[in-house]
Design an enzyme around this catalytic site. Structure first.
Site, short mmCIF file in Angstrom:
data_model
loop_
_atom_site.label_atom_id
_atom_site.label_comp_id
_atom_site.label_asym_id
_atom_site.label_seq_id
_atom_site.Cartn_x
_atom_site.Cartn_y
_atom_site.Cartn_z
N ARG A 259 0.86 -1.18 0.00
CA ARG A 259 0.00 0.00 0.00
C ARG A 259 0.90 1.23 0.00
NH1 ARG A 259 -1.24 2.47 4.56
NH2 ARG A 259 -1.26 0.61 5.87
N HIS A 263 -3.29 4.30 4.97
CA HIS A 263 -4.44 3.40 5.08
C HIS A 263 -5.70 4.10 4.57
CE1 HIS A 263 -7.23 0.46 6.69
NE2 HIS A 263 -7.83 1.41 7.40
N TYR A 272 4.43 4.66 11.42
CA TYR A 272 4.74 3.23 11.59
C TYR A 272 5.56 2.62 10.45
CZ TYR A 272 0.44 2.95 8.75
OH TYR A 272 -0.52 3.12 7.78
#
Length: 362
Positions: A259, A263, A272
């Site tokens: 990705r 998100h 992260y």
């Protein structure tokens, strides 16, 4: 009955037909898809990328409430839709907008859910695309049920059940695999492993050698594929669909992809994962990989490339114009589709609201 587990195990390395530079690997794994299928897939890839970018812009303009982009994962989306026959079913997640549009659903209708409207925005029966599922893995038992019902009716229907790596940690995932395997339901479970369940890395979700290995415990075969290699995806998923249609039961396919964006627009991916990690995947882009292969083969002349780009821009314009249309909500929709026969409580609530709106208008 004891079953030989060897044929259930996935390959040690993900199946790959094209290198990151778009050159054939030459590995004797699966056959290269036909040229026309790859050109069609490239056109859908370009359209999917443009749709992702347009939807992200609509979020920033306040026209969409949220958008879970599949930027970088479009090859998985396109392949999942294109290997299906007209009578087959696609069961998408909230991130699978490109898959639904590739299947033929109006992009404005697909995005209606993410605009905050009251329904999924499209008729699931028109293109055999189930409503996009926001809860993780809940669509997987539904896919098994549709596939098993088709088998009982003697229909050659296959269900393509999409999910992410995070969904494999949910109970619905395991229940769906077990039921499908026991009843040999014609389902392809397609896991798009993009390394993160929002911010949780795969290493904190599973200790299995791969997610494809999870099929062994339920008696269905697993396979791994490079999720940014369109040729390999079409070959592997196409074979799984054929296998299911021929009565050989379900299969679990894990695609290794990434990705590239957050998100959703509400997520800060920098918290992260590192910029270096993202940069490492930039060179694996599925569009540039397939473009290089088709160009080397003389299958993507300038005029054809221009046609594809223009079609993608038309798709973006249709999406932009459709989402920018303001819709006047009908308060009666709060009650009209709750039950086929309204309950006394619903009728009472409807009457109260109607009376209140009438007094405000007078």
């Amino acid at each position: 009955m004891t079953r030989d587990a060897d044929h259930l195990l996935p390959t040690r390395d993900p199946v790959r037909l094209l290198t990151e530079a778009g050159k054939p690997t030459g590995l004797p794994t699966v056959a290269m898809p036909p040229d026309e299928a790859l050109v069609r897939a490239y056109a859908a890839l370009v359209a999917g990328r443009r749709l992702n970018d347009q939807a992200y812009a609509l979020v920033r303009q306040g026209r969409l409430a949220v958008y879970p982009s599949s930027h970088g994962q479009e090859a998985c989306q396109v392949a999942a839709a294109q290997v299906l026959a007209d009578g087959d079913w696609l069961f998408p997640t909230y991130r699978d907008t490109v898959a639904a549009v590739t299947r033929g659903v109006d992009p404005v209708q697909v995005l209606t859910l993410l605009k905050g409207d009251w329904h999924s925005g499209y008729d699931p029966y028109e293109h055999h695309v189930a409503p996009q599922a926001t809860p993780l893995a809940t669509q997987l038992p539904h896919a098994v049920g549709v596939a098993h019902a088709a088998t009982l009716r003697g229909e050659p229907t296959v269900a393509m059940a999409l999910c992410g790596d995070g969904a494999t940690s949910e109970g619905d995932f395991h229940e769906a695999l077990n039921f499908a395997a026991v009843f040999k339901a014609p389902v392809v479970f397609f896991v798009q492993n993009n390394e993160y369940a929002i911010s949780v890395p795969l290493s904190r979700q599973s200790a299995a050698p791969s997610l494809a290995h999870k099929g062994v415990g339920y008696g269905l075969p697993g396979e791994r594929v490079d999720g940014n290699d369109m040729a390999a995806l079409l070959a592997v998923l196409g074979a799984a669909v054929t296998r299911a249609r021929n009565g050989e039961g379900p299969q679990l396919v894990e695609a290794h992809t990434y990705r590239m964006q957050a998100h959703t627009n509400a997520d800060d991916a920098a918290r992260y994962r590192s910029d270096d990690e993202v940069a490492a995947w930039t060179g694996r882009d599925p569009i540039t990989r397939l473009s290089a292969y088709l160009s080397d083969r003389g299958l993507l002349p300038a005029e054809r490339r221009q046609e594809i780009d223009e079609a993608a821009e038309r798709l973006a314009a249709v999406t932009r114009n459709g989402i920018n249309q303001d819709v006047t909500p009908d308060p009666d929709d709060l009650f009209a589709h709750v039950y086929a026969t309204p309950t006394p409580q619903l009728r009472e609530q409807r009457a109260l609201l109607t009376d209140e709106l009438a007094r405000e208008a007078s």
